[in-house]
Design a protein around this motif. Structure first.
Motif, PDB file in Angstrom:
ATOM      1  N   ALA A 112       6.578  31.138 -50.309  1.00 10.97           N
ATOM      2  CA  ALA A 112       7.845  31.403 -49.622  1.00 10.97           C
ATOM      3  C   ALA A 112       9.020  30.685 -50.278  1.00 10.97           C
ATOM      4  O   ALA A 112       8.863  29.657 -50.946  1.00 10.97           O
ATOM      5  N   ASP A 113      10.206  31.221 -50.021  1.00 11.16           N
ATOM      6  CA  ASP A 113      11.438  30.509 -50.369  1.00 11.16           C
ATOM      7  C   ASP A 113      11.840  29.577 -49.237  1.00 11.16           C
ATOM      8  O   ASP A 113      12.415  28.526 -49.478  1.00 11.16           O
ATOM      9  N   VAL A 114      11.527  29.993 -48.011  1.00 10.87           N
ATOM     10  CA  VAL A 114      11.758  29.133 -46.846  1.00 10.87           C
ATOM     11  C   VAL A 114      10.538  29.220 -45.945  1.00 10.87           C
ATOM     12  O   VAL A 114      10.033  30.313 -45.691  1.00 10.87           O
ATOM     13  N   VAL A 115      10.073  28.061 -45.473  1.00  8.85           N
ATOM     14  CA  VAL A 115       8.972  28.022 -44.508  1.00  8.85           C
ATOM     15  C   VAL A 115       9.505  27.421 -43.208  1.00  8.85           C
ATOM     16  O   VAL A 115      10.114  26.344 -43.225  1.00  8.85           O
ATOM     17  N   LEU A 116       9.293  28.135 -42.098  1.00  5.77           N
ATOM     18  CA  LEU A 116       9.746  27.650 -40.792  1.00  5.77           C
ATOM     19  C   LEU A 116       8.531  27.234 -39.969  1.00  5.77           C
ATOM     20  O   LEU A 116       7.611  28.052 -39.777  1.00  5.77           O
ATOM     21  N   PRO A 117       8.499  26.004 -39.472  1.00  5.35           N
ATOM     22  CA  PRO A 117       7.334  25.549 -38.694  1.00  5.35           C
ATOM     23  C   PRO A 117       7.369  26.118 -37.275  1.00  5.35           C
ATOM     24  O   PRO A 117       8.352  25.960 -36.567  1.00  5.35           O
ATOM     25  N   ALA A 118       6.303  26.787 -36.885  1.00  2.00           N
ATOM     26  CA  ALA A 118       6.299  27.493 -35.598  1.00  2.00           C
ATOM     27  C   ALA A 118       5.379  26.821 -34.590  1.00  2.00           C
ATOM     28  O   ALA A 118       4.307  26.313 -34.940  1.00  2.00           O
ATOM     29  N   ALA A 119       5.817  26.843 -33.341  1.00  2.00           N
ATOM     30  CA  ALA A 119       4.947  26.455 -32.228  1.00  2.00           C
ATOM     31  C   ALA A 119       3.930  27.568 -32.018  1.00  2.00           C
ATOM     32  O   ALA A 119       4.191  28.729 -32.328  1.00  2.00           O
ATOM     33  N   ILE A 120       2.777  27.214 -31.504  1.00  2.00           N
ATOM     34  CA  ILE A 120       1.757  28.235 -31.234  1.00  2.00           C
ATOM     35  C   ILE A 120       1.327  28.173 -29.771  1.00  2.00           C
ATOM     36  O   ILE A 120       1.846  27.378 -28.989  1.00  2.00           O
ATOM     37  N   TRP A 121       0.383  29.016 -29.440  1.00  2.00           N
ATOM     38  CA  TRP A 121      -0.201  29.070 -28.095  1.00  2.00           C
ATOM     39  C   TRP A 121      -0.368  27.657 -27.531  1.00  2.00           C
ATOM     40  O   TRP A 121      -0.778  26.743 -28.237  1.00  2.00           O
ATOM     41  N   GLY A 122      -0.061  27.475 -26.274  1.00  2.00           N
ATOM     42  CA  GLY A 122      -0.183  26.163 -25.626  1.00  2.00           C
ATOM     43  C   GLY A 122       1.070  25.330 -25.776  1.00  2.00           C
ATOM     44  O   GLY A 122       1.265  24.358 -25.049  1.00  2.00           O
ATOM     45  N   GLU A 123       1.934  25.746 -26.739  1.00  2.00           N
ATOM     46  CA  GLU A 123       3.167  24.991 -26.985  1.00  2.00           C
ATOM     47  C   GLU A 123       4.400  25.806 -26.617  1.00  2.00           C
ATOM     48  O   GLU A 123       5.525  25.408 -26.891  1.00  2.00           O
ATOM     49  N   LYS A 124       4.174  26.984 -26.041  1.00  2.00           N
ATOM     50  CA  LYS A 124       5.283  27.862 -25.656  1.00  2.00           C
ATOM     51  C   LYS A 124       4.789  28.783 -24.542  1.00  2.00           C
ATOM     52  O   LYS A 124       3.580  28.945 -24.347  1.00  2.00           O
ATOM     53  N   THR A 125       5.751  29.380 -23.840  1.00  2.00           N
ATOM     54  CA  THR A 125       5.411  30.270 -22.726  1.00  2.00           C
ATOM     55  C   THR A 125       5.715  31.708 -23.106  1.00  2.00           C
ATOM     56  O   THR A 125       6.698  31.983 -23.794  1.00  2.00           O
TER      57      THR A 125
END
Ligand code: SF4
Length: 814
Positions: free
Chosen positions: A475-488
């Motif tokens: 990637a040129d940019v990587v965005l760190p994502a929340a996953i299951w259990g960390e969002k509704t």
């Protein structure tokens, strides 16, 4: 205190709780925690399309385990191995915690402002110079409904690009296409509950025992109880599912249409056709009858390899059963004539009138947990609310809803499917590709080509994920994502059942939910409606859900009667949920009326051979007005067949302990240890012919690439080899092992789903102490694997005397 109510690794489906058709499926609560939770938070498992209800255990701000939800309609408390262990990935040390930007050729830490400003700047530059047609999005089957809908509105009404699809193209596109072709709209006619009462179950290309373990436990409980159903299994391999079959038919790969035509012919020959139902509710039976006439058991044996007497046994069961549930999955969807074959299963039910009744239903299964929502919201090659891109009134509905000009919403042709998006990236017309929660550098076919595309200088690649996947490395940019259990958010399983899954813990570091990332992008891009107001008028999961409800009003997937409060109070509610059906709808088409009328249908249909669309004028000229469409198909040979040079069939598939490219399940210790590595499964005959013994290294080559795997001998037909496709290089770059190094860049003309289930290959015993070939297909694949790891791993690769993995310690997965 740790709790583990059962050993799901060694006992995949758990203890039997037998029941018959007259009693409900009993509860059995499975639990696995590594510490005593301080609190439990409502969740839903996202590691397959079953969507099991559960509670997430939390202690000291970390997830410490899960417990099945006894009241949930989907699982009645049960959880499978992935559900019980997969949550451990949330706590992995190697989670992405900060955005990364490529500088001087290396991905380096950056702030969210820096990363999003760069994405917005590049978006604007590209749109200005090349139009929105240069913007592409490749999303997932693992986000939440609210995230897909926001993404869909950004793409269709903010940017106005037709180039948005999901990896659901690889797993469930055919399910949607088959349902649309037969019934006018996506949406499963039946329900899981039909399995509890049915007389017969037909699994077509679906190893349910491995892929939806809790649903298989539900079937096992019927098989163990009074009046068990008969089981017909169609699968080229002797899987766990096939082991329990009353009749197991093992056709050669790529011959599903011939086999299903043969079964329909036997049903007709037996006089088991429901003519009253056909006359009242369908169109096209006569053409089907004429088409299947030539598929005698003997001819089917020649075409498929299935013995004529076995076909007759299965035909008798299907002709005499009073109720029938059919399930279909990748053995059909990822193979030759995918949509045509899946539609023949629909035809079988229509011919027998076994649809819309208790115990009779069709489950054109999904592979991924939230794939249904990708389709509902139009984050794939569909329009939101199962609308028809070829119906101007449907476009006007969306334009009114979003308050944007009619022409802003791309509808001059079908939304671009994933394989074409990748082609446009390859040829340079797409210059910006935003990939979310998926790993195409392992999951797409012909990986050498995919790597070349991802490395193109003129393609700006954004990857949004929780881990540094094989794809994120490019990637040129990587965005760190929340996953299951960390969002509704909410999502919908195969059985149309909507669940809510709540945030239990904070995401690690600076990781953000996918919804927050999309909302941030929309705000920074300053997308506006016709009145100058922000296009996106929602700000959190619940307000997004409310906006989505408005989009579904009056459509087959009507959510208007649902609220977060209702979902939290219940335990899974199947759509449509509206004023007419406030508690949801267990099964569709109980009145024999299908959503096929020209003004309502999601599609006007396509030609099975060419994919050519039926025009609105053609469709209206023969408006089905609520009748289901029976569409026959002639058998066609697969496009690549074994020959002297590549004499074996390859087929690929999944294992019970892993999901997708193991991004999560490979980080759950018990799952990783149960299935640590790929393998090549081959018959005793082929092993002997090539001088290969159990656990020998085997070189598998196709015209596109090569891999090296341990041999696993047995339980597969001669002439066929099987390789699980989960395994990339993030945890083992020592050798090429991704099955998709070998697979074809080809797809079904209707669903556009790639053909993963067949390719011609050759095998040979491989001496792992020899140096890997420096050049050629094998060398290139190894180089690609090495480029993904640091110097320490490179050294271990070059210094090894043998590949570092132990012999095949994994459990043999059927
Ligand atoms: S069957 Fe699927 S949804 Fe249920 S626990 Fe297993 S992986 Fe999760």
């Amino acid at each position: 205190m740790a709790t583990e109510t059962r050993d799901s690794i060694n006992d995949i489906w758990g203890a039997r709780t037998p029941h018959g058709p007259d009693t409900p499926w009993p509860e059995r609560v499975d639990e696995h925690t590594t510490d005593t939770p301080e609190r439990w938070v409502r969740g839903t498992c996202v590691l397959c399309s079953n969507g099991c209800g559960l509670d997430i255990g939390v202690r000291d701000g970390r997830i410490v385990g899960v417990r099945g939800l006894a009241s949930d309609v989907t699982n009645k408390g049960r959880l499978g191995p992935k559900g019980l262990h997969g949550w451990q990935a949330n706590n992995s040390e190697d989670r992405l915690r900060t955005p990364l930007i490529r500088r001087d050729g290396r991905l380096q830490e950056a702030s969210w402002d820096e990363a999003m400003d760069l994405i917005v700047r590049r978006s604007r530059e590209i749109v200005e110079r090349h139009t929105s047609g240069a913007m592409g999005f490749y999303t997932s089957g693992q986000l939440f409904l609210e995230e897909y809908y926001t993404l869909a509105v950004i793409g269709k009404a903010g940017l106005g690009t037709p180039h948005m699809d999901g990896n659901t193209r690889l797993c469930t596109a055919t399910a949607a296409a088959a349902l649309k072709e037969s019934f006018g709209s996506d949406g499963q006619p039946g329900a899981y509950e039909d399995l509890d009462v049915t007389d017969t179950i037909l699994h077509v290309g679906h190893n349910i025992a491995s892929q939806q373990t809790v649903l298989w436990a539900r079937i096992l409980d019927r098989l163990a109880g009074p009046n068990p159903p008969k089981l017909v299994v169609i699968d080229p391999r002797r899987t766990f599912t096939a082991e329990k079959a009353t009749v197991h038919l093992a056709p050669r790969v790529g011959t599903n249409v011939a086999l299903l035509n043969g079964l329909i012919r036997l049903v007709i020959e037996a006089g088991a056709v429901d003519h009253a139902f056909l006359d009242a509710h369908t169109l096209g039976y006569d053409e089907l009858r004429r088409t299947v006439e030539t598929y005698t058991p003997e001819r089917v044996e020649t075409l498929t390899g299935v013995p004529a007497n076995e076909l007759r046994r299965a035909g008798e069961i299907l002709a005499t059963t009073r109720t029938l549930v059919s399930t279909v999955l990748q053995g059909v969807y990822q193979s030759m004539q995918a949509t045509a074959a899946a539609v023949q299963v629909n035809n079988l039910h229509l011919v027998r009138g076994l649809i819309g009744k208790p115990g009779s239903g069709i489950l054109q299964m999904n592979g991924q947990p939230t794939a249904q929502n990708t389709r509902e919201t139009g984050a794939d090659g569909d329009l939101p609310g199962f609308r028809n891109w070829d119906n101007p009134e449907h476009i006007r509905q969306l334009a009114r809803l979003w308050n944007v000009p009619f022409d802003k919403i791309p509808h001059w042709s079908p939304p671009t499917h994933a394989m074409q998006i990748w082609r446009y990236c390859e040829t340079g017309s797409i210059k910006f590709l935003w990939i979310q929660a998926t790993n195409p550098a392992v999951s797409l076919p012909d990986l050498g080509r995919v790597r070349r595309i991802l490395q193109k200088e003129d393609l700006f690649v954004v990857v949004q994920d929780a881990f540094m996947t094989e794809t994120a490395r490019y990637a040129d940019v990587v965005l760190p994502a929340a996953i299951w259990g960390e969002k509704t958010g909410t999502f919908t399983n195969v059985s149309r059942t909507v669940h809510i899954s709540c945030q239990a813990v904070e995401p690690p570091g600076e990781a953000r939910s996918d919804l927050d990332i999309f909302l941030d992008y929309a705000r920074r891009m300053d997308f506006r409606d016709q009145d100058g107001q922000p296009l996106i008028k929602w700000h959190d999961p619940e307000s997004t859900f409310e906006a989505w409800k408005a989009c579904t009003r009056g459509r087959p997937c009507d959510y208007t009667g649902l609220t977060y409060e209702k979902l939290l109070a219940g335990s899974g509610i199947p759509w449509p949920v509206n004023d007419e059906h406030p508690d949801g709808t267990l099964r569709l088409y109980t009145d024999g009326v299908f959503p096929t009328s020209a003004e309502y249908a999601e599609t006007y249909g396509q030609d099975f051979d060419t994919g050519a669309s039926v025009t609105p004028e053609e469709y209206r000229a023969n408006d089905p007005r609520g009748r289901a469409l029976i569409k026959p198909a002639e058998h066609q040979e697969p496009h690549e067949v074994p020959d002297d040079e590549y004499p074996l069939w390859l087929t690929t598939g999944r294992q019970v302990y892993h999901f997708h490219t193991r991004t999560k399940t490979g980080r759950a210790r018990a799952l990783a240890e149960a299935a640590p590595d790929a393998f090549v499964q081959l018959s005793e005959e082929d092993a002997a012919r090539h001088g290969i013994a159990q656990d020998d290294w085997v070189l598998v080559e196709s015209r596109r690439g090569a891999i090296i795997e341990r041999a696993l001998i047995g339980n597969v037909e001669p002439g066929l080899v099987f390789v699980p496709w989960h395994y990339g290089s993030w945890d083992d770059p020592s050798r090429p092992r991704a099955a998709n190094e070998l697979t074809l860049t080809e797809w079904d003309p209707v669903s556009k789903q790639p053909h993963f289930k067949y390719a011609a290959v050759r095998i040979s015993r491989y001496d792992a102490r020899a140096a890997l070939p420096p050049k050629g297909l094998l060398g290139r694949a190894v180089d690609a694997a090495r480029s993904l790891v640091g110097s320490q791993d490179e050294q271990s690769t070059t210094e090894r005397s043998e590949f570092p993995r132990p012999k095949t310690t994994q459990r043999v997965d059927g």
